[in-house]
Design a protein around this motif. Structure first.
Motif: not given
Length: 82
Positions: A23-28
């Protein structure tokens, strides 16, 4: 299920951590993200964690779990009792 015989309520896998990382990688969404974008995302995550904490402190019912995990927990409990 043999390696989780003594597991009581804690996650049996690290899927929750992998999901958070995804989720963090997708957001960034880019390899070298802007530091301000990262700080903004972490502030949002802090608010979410605080809300979960305060809801649990007030004994509010948590969100429903995936049916598969409920079934797996029931099978494991049955194995422990049998």
């Amino acid at each position: 299920m043999w390696n989780h015989f003594d597991t009581n309520g804690t996650p049996r896998t690290n899927n929750n951590l992998e999901g958070y990382n995804l989720k963090l990688n997708i957001h960034l969404s880019i390899a070298s993200a802007d530091i301000f974008k990262l700080i903004s995302k972490l502030k949002i995550e802090e608010v979410d964690a605080s809300l979960k904490y305060f809801r649990s402190a007030k004994n509010e019912k948590p969100p429903t779990r995936n049916k598969l995990y409920v079934i797996n927990d029931a099978i494991l409990l049955n194995q422990k009792q049998g």
